[in-house]
Design a protein around this motif. Structure first.
Motif, PDB file in Angstrom:
ATOM      1  N   LEU A   1       5.378   5.557   9.469  1.00 59.86           N
ATOM      2  CA  LEU A   1       5.421   6.188   8.154  1.00 59.86           C
ATOM      3  C   LEU A   1       6.285   7.439   8.179  1.00 59.86           C
ATOM      4  CD1 LEU A   1       1.668   5.744   7.216  1.00 59.86           C
ATOM      5  CD2 LEU A   1       3.594   4.642   6.057  1.00 59.86           C
ATOM      6  N   ASP A   2       6.232   8.174   9.285  1.00 63.53           N
ATOM      7  CA  ASP A   2       7.075   9.359   9.408  1.00 63.53           C
ATOM      8  C   ASP A   2       8.552   8.980   9.457  1.00 63.53           C
ATOM      9  OD1 ASP A   2       4.820  10.938   9.408  1.00 63.53           O
ATOM     10  OD2 ASP A   2       4.751  11.177  11.591  1.00 63.53           O
TER      11      ASP A   2
ATOM     12  N   ALA B   1      -4.666   6.900   5.375  1.00 61.24           N
ATOM     13  CA  ALA B   1      -6.127   6.977   5.298  1.00 61.24           C
ATOM     14  C   ALA B   1      -6.799   5.807   5.991  1.00 61.24           C
ATOM     15  CB  ALA B   1      -6.568   7.046   3.840  1.00 61.24           C
ATOM     16  N   SER B   2      -6.108   4.647   6.040  1.00 61.39           N
ATOM     17  CA  SER B   2      -6.667   3.460   6.680  1.00 61.39           C
ATOM     18  C   SER B   2      -6.360   3.402   8.174  1.00 61.39           C
ATOM     19  CB  SER B   2      -6.126   2.195   6.002  1.00 61.39           C
ATOM     20  OG  SER B   2      -6.530   2.133   4.652  1.00 61.39           O
ATOM     21  N   GLY B   3      -5.808   4.480   8.692  1.00 64.00           N
ATOM     22  CA  GLY B   3      -5.468   4.484  10.107  1.00 64.00           C
ATOM     23  C   GLY B   3      -4.175   3.784  10.409  1.00 64.00           C
TER      24      GLY B   3
ATOM     25  N   MET C   1       0.829  -1.198   0.000  1.00 66.25           N
ATOM     26  CA  MET C   1       0.000   0.000   0.000  1.00 66.25           C
ATOM     27  C   MET C   1       0.868   1.255   0.000  1.00 66.25           C
ATOM     28  SD  MET C   1      -2.847  -1.300   2.786  1.00 66.25           S
ATOM     29  CE  MET C   1      -3.860   0.191   2.686  1.00 66.25           C
ATOM     30  N   SER C   2       0.337   2.331  -0.539  1.00 64.37           N
ATOM     31  CA  SER C   2       1.066   3.595  -0.561  1.00 64.37           C
ATOM     32  C   SER C   2       0.997   4.274   0.802  1.00 64.37           C
ATOM     33  CB  SER C   2       0.472   4.527  -1.625  1.00 64.37           C
ATOM     34  OG  SER C   2      -0.828   4.947  -1.228  1.00 64.37           O
ATOM     35  N   ASP C   3       1.859   5.259   0.977  1.00 64.66           N
ATOM     36  CA  ASP C   3       1.860   6.050   2.209  1.00 64.66           C
ATOM     37  C   ASP C   3       0.485   6.671   2.449  1.00 64.66           C
ATOM     38  OD1 ASP C   3       3.876   7.833   4.183  1.00 64.66           O
ATOM     39  OD2 ASP C   3       2.160   8.954   3.433  1.00 64.66           O
TER      40      ASP C   3
ATOM     41  N   SER D   1     -10.465  -3.046   6.968  1.00 66.06           N
ATOM     42  CA  SER D   1     -10.145  -1.667   6.622  1.00 66.06           C
ATOM     43  C   SER D   1      -8.932  -1.596   5.711  1.00 66.06           C
ATOM     44  CB  SER D   1      -9.886  -0.861   7.903  1.00 66.06           C
ATOM     45  OG  SER D   1      -9.442   0.450   7.598  1.00 66.06           O
ATOM     46  N   LEU D   2      -7.937  -2.419   5.996  1.00 62.62           N
ATOM     47  CA  LEU D   2      -6.740  -2.429   5.157  1.00 62.62           C
ATOM     48  C   LEU D   2      -7.056  -2.908   3.748  1.00 62.62           C
ATOM     49  CD1 LEU D   2      -4.173  -3.866   7.712  1.00 62.62           C
ATOM     50  CD2 LEU D   2      -4.096  -1.588   6.695  1.00 62.62           C
ATOM     51  N   LEU D   3      -7.864  -3.949   3.629  1.00 62.68           N
ATOM     52  CA  LEU D   3      -8.210  -4.477   2.311  1.00 62.68           C
ATOM     53  C   LEU D   3      -8.998  -3.446   1.506  1.00 62.68           C
ATOM     54  CD1 LEU D   3      -7.837  -7.060   0.647  1.00 62.68           C
ATOM     55  CD2 LEU D   3     -10.040  -7.851   1.529  1.00 62.68           C
ATOM     56  N   LYS D   4      -9.914  -2.768   2.166  1.00 59.54           N
ATOM     57  CA  LYS D   4     -10.680  -1.710   1.501  1.00 59.54           C
ATOM     58  C   LYS D   4      -9.745  -0.596   1.026  1.00 59.54           C
ATOM     59  CE  LYS D   4     -14.287   1.749   2.370  1.00 59.54           C
ATOM     60  NZ  LYS D   4     -15.239   2.304   3.389  1.00 59.54           N
ATOM     61  N   GLY D   5      -8.829  -0.194   1.905  1.00 61.35           N
ATOM     62  CA  GLY D   5      -7.892   0.864   1.538  1.00 61.35           C
ATOM     63  C   GLY D   5      -6.940   0.453   0.440  1.00 61.35           C
TER      64      GLY D   5
END
Length: 670
Positions: A228-229, A220-222, A213-215, A473-477
């Motif tokens: 990430l920072d 957006a998926s929490g 997944m992208s940053d 949520s991750l799969l949706k994102g």
């Protein structure tokens, strides 16, 4: 980027850059590497083509009598769009630059293109699938073209593939190393959808969904914004990011209840009684002859001491701790200096020459001031999740590498310490591969650019079972993320995890069941997604079941419904409601072909009724499109669970031969 970081990058990648530059000078590549001989382009939609040319140059494309033009921008990148075409070919794609360069790609077909991705069960090759000898011997189909994307990671999205790619027709020579699920899907689909197929396999065993997944999608998926920072910081200042990550790792250690009152193992002064001598010459800790470590998967602490002179301690240096299986967090003199594949910035010529002697060892470049005259304490926490683990390999690969070209062997006693039992999941550095954040997507999906796809096949989830509550949520994102790259209505076909692990003798919790439910719910909520149920295709003793032909067949069936509009049910019986009816609960199913039926018995096994406190197995009798559950054992049933275990035994099917998949739904009052 810091000056030292820039010099380091130039030094480390200079030779690669020179070679790449010489190749480009010899034969300018106008077309992106997706557009090669034997490629398949997506039919019935505009065809986006892109590549490189001198800044300002005009590029003209020709394909099957159609033309398009584009100008390279200031960065030397161009993109053009050819009109939509029907299935057909072979054709020749030609790119011409007014700067004088020409490139052609021959034997181009127009058809449907599918991207197959996920972890090891998607990557598992035809040569490892059931009946592989016959499958390979009979493989010959020029209208199915294959592309394997090589394993690579990066901390930023890449425009080109780090590992060269190519398109190949299906032959005995090309099929053995290709994804079995992807190939069997394409072969089955082509029996009814008779157009050329392009199959792209981009998968990595053991990978978590977050690595794909992208940053922006993770945030957006929490997702873990702190990680990430750190990853973002790592791109410009890996030394500072490594130190920051080490501090975060230490914070995690301190947060564990089991570590309260225990002195930090990475500190210079810790009680000698807490450590035991490690027989490093025996390799992995499972081989040490220590009963507690014979089948141990988890963390182990390693520690050694090396003496340096004042002259040695003043030098810039790197440390090699040898080969590691599989993850390490390393300290020197109480200072965190590296995690997994992380490395610092002082890549001086003398150090690099010495580093080459270390082969596949884990090497970290030390910040100035990390060493001291006298005793220097090296501590490594090593995490192993399966198989053999620990520091292993030739003892000569464990050493300090000094700027003056000399080495100082780490040949003193190595000690070990087992962490307290019951520790939580170890934090994984965001720049890792399979457990990292965005890293695989950046190198193995981003270079695909806006290439036209008909759909995506996804077989993944085993590595996310410990966080099943987040997976929906991750799969949706993730689906939204990839649609942002390829197409807003891009269809996804998801393989629900099969049965694996111990068989339950009573109702209980199951991470695998929870993740299957997350997959089911995410697909049910998406108008452009389909599910392939495989609860009867696994092997409870092997996480890599060999029966991939049927997985491919079920994915093809889902594709016919979701993508091609076939009226056939996409994935077998699915629950739509559960209602209380006196002393029974009736579960109603949709997408039933014919009627429900049970194998090897008159009743359906694996059904549970649950109240707020407990769940109980109940007798279940199917009739047409419903199953009636005996509710006598549960006074106030609130939920129905079906096949809720890691490796459940399920015998409810319909007349198509497809199983009803695992689920959990609420009980409604009539």
């Amino acid at each position: 980027m810091k000056a030292s970081s820039a010099r380091s990058a130039q030094h480390l990648f200079g030779l690669i850059g020179i070679l790449a530059t010489s190749q480009l000078m010899a034969a300018p590549a106008l077309l992106h590497e997706m557009f090669q001989d034997h490629a398949v382009l997506q039919r019935d939609r505009p065809i986006v083509v892109w590549g490189d040319a001198p800044a300002g140059a005009m590029v003209t494309l020709t394909l099957a009598g159609h033309d398009a033009t584009a100008h390279a921008d200031d960065a030397g990148q161009w993109r053009a769009t050819l009109p939509a075409m029907a299935a057909g070919g072979p054709y020749v794609l030609e790119a011409r630059s007014d700067a004088g360069a020409t490139q052609t790609a021959s034997d181009i077909l127009i058809g449907d293109v599918y991207l197959c991705s996920g972890q090891s069960n998607m990557g598992l090759q035809v040569s490892r699938a059931a009946n592989s000898y016959t499958e390979i011997a009979n493989a010959a189909n020029d209208s199915i073209r294959l592309m394997n994307v090589g394993l690579a990671i990066d901390i930023a999205p890449q425009r080109k593939f780090p590992v060269p790619v190519s398109w190949k027709p299906v032959t005995r020579e090309t099929i053995g190393d290709f994804s079995a699920v992807c190939y069997f899907f394409g072969r089955e689909l082509q029996r009814t959808v008779q157009v050329p197929l392009g199959l792209i396999n981009s998968s990595w065993g053991g990978s978590k969904i977050e690595a794909w997944m992208s940053d922006a999608a993770l945030r957006a998926s929490g997702g873990d914004t702190a990680k990430l920072d750190v990853l973002k910081q790592y791109a410009g200042d890996p030394d500072a990011a490594g130190a920051r990550w080490g501090a975060m790792w230490e914070e995690w250690w301190h947060s564990q209840p089991q570590t309260h009152g225990i002195q930090d193992p990475w500190r210079v002064k810790t009680p000698a009684a807490d450590w035991q001598k490690a027989p490093m010459e025996k390799g992995a800790w499972e081989k040490w002859g220590v009963p507690a470590l014979e089948d141990y998967n988890g963390m182990l602490w390693y520690r050694t001491t090396v003496q340096l002179t004042a002259q040695q301690a003043r030098q810039r240096a790197a440390i090699s701790i040898g080969q590691v299986d599989e993850v390490d967090q390393t300290w020197i003199n109480g200072r965190p200096i590296g995690n997994t594949a992380g490395f610092g910035t002082q890549k001086l010529a003398a150090l690099e020459a010495n580093r080459q002697k270390m082969g596949r060892s884990r090497v970290y470049y030390l910040p100035v001031g990390a060493l001291r005259a006298g005793d220097n304490v090296i501590v490594a926490n090593v995490l192993d999740t399966w198989g053999f683990g620990g520091l292993y390999g030739d003892a000569s690969q464990r050493a300090l590498l000094l700027e003056d070209g000399t080495t100082v062997a780490l040949n003193g006693d190595w000690l070990y310490q087992v962490p307290p039992a019951g520790m939580g999941s170890v934090p994984r550095a965001p720049w890792e591969a399979v457990a990292g954040l965005t890293t695989i997507r950046n190198a193995m999906i981003a270079p695909l650019g806006p290439y036209g796809l008909r759909g995506v096949l996804w077989y993944q989830g085993e590595s996310n079972t410990e966080q099943a509550d987040q997976y929906q949520s991750l799969l949706k994102g993730w689906m939204a993320d990839w649609r942002g790259q390829f197409a807003a209505d891009l269809p996804f076909l998801i393989v629900q995890l099969p049965n694996y692990g111990g068989v339950a003798t009573s109702p209980g919790p199951s991470d695998w069941a929870e993740l299957r439910e997350a997959q089911r719910r995410a697909v049910a909520a998406d108008a452009h997604a389909g599910l392939a149920v495989t609860i009867d295709l696994g092997d409870r003793f092997d996480i890599h079941p060999a029966q991939k032909q049927e997985v491919g067949r079920r994915l093809a069936r889902a594709a016919k419904h979701v993508i091609y509009g076939d009226a056939v049910s996409p994935s077998g019986p699915v629950p739509v409601a559960a209602r209380r009816n006196a002393d029974a609960v009736v579960v109603e199913f949709a997408d039933v072909s014919g009627r429900l039926q049970t194998y090897s018995g008159a009743t359906a096994i694996g059904f549970e009724l649950c109240d707020a406190q407990r769940c109980e197995f109940v007798t279940a009798r199917p009739d047409a499109s419903r199953v009636t559950l005996d509710a006598a054992a549960i006074a106030n049933p609130q939920r129905v669970r079906f096949c809720w275990a890691n490796s459940p035994v399920c015998n409810l099917y319909d007349e198509s031969g497809l199983p009803a998949g695992p689920f959990e739904i609420a009980v409604q009052e009539r």
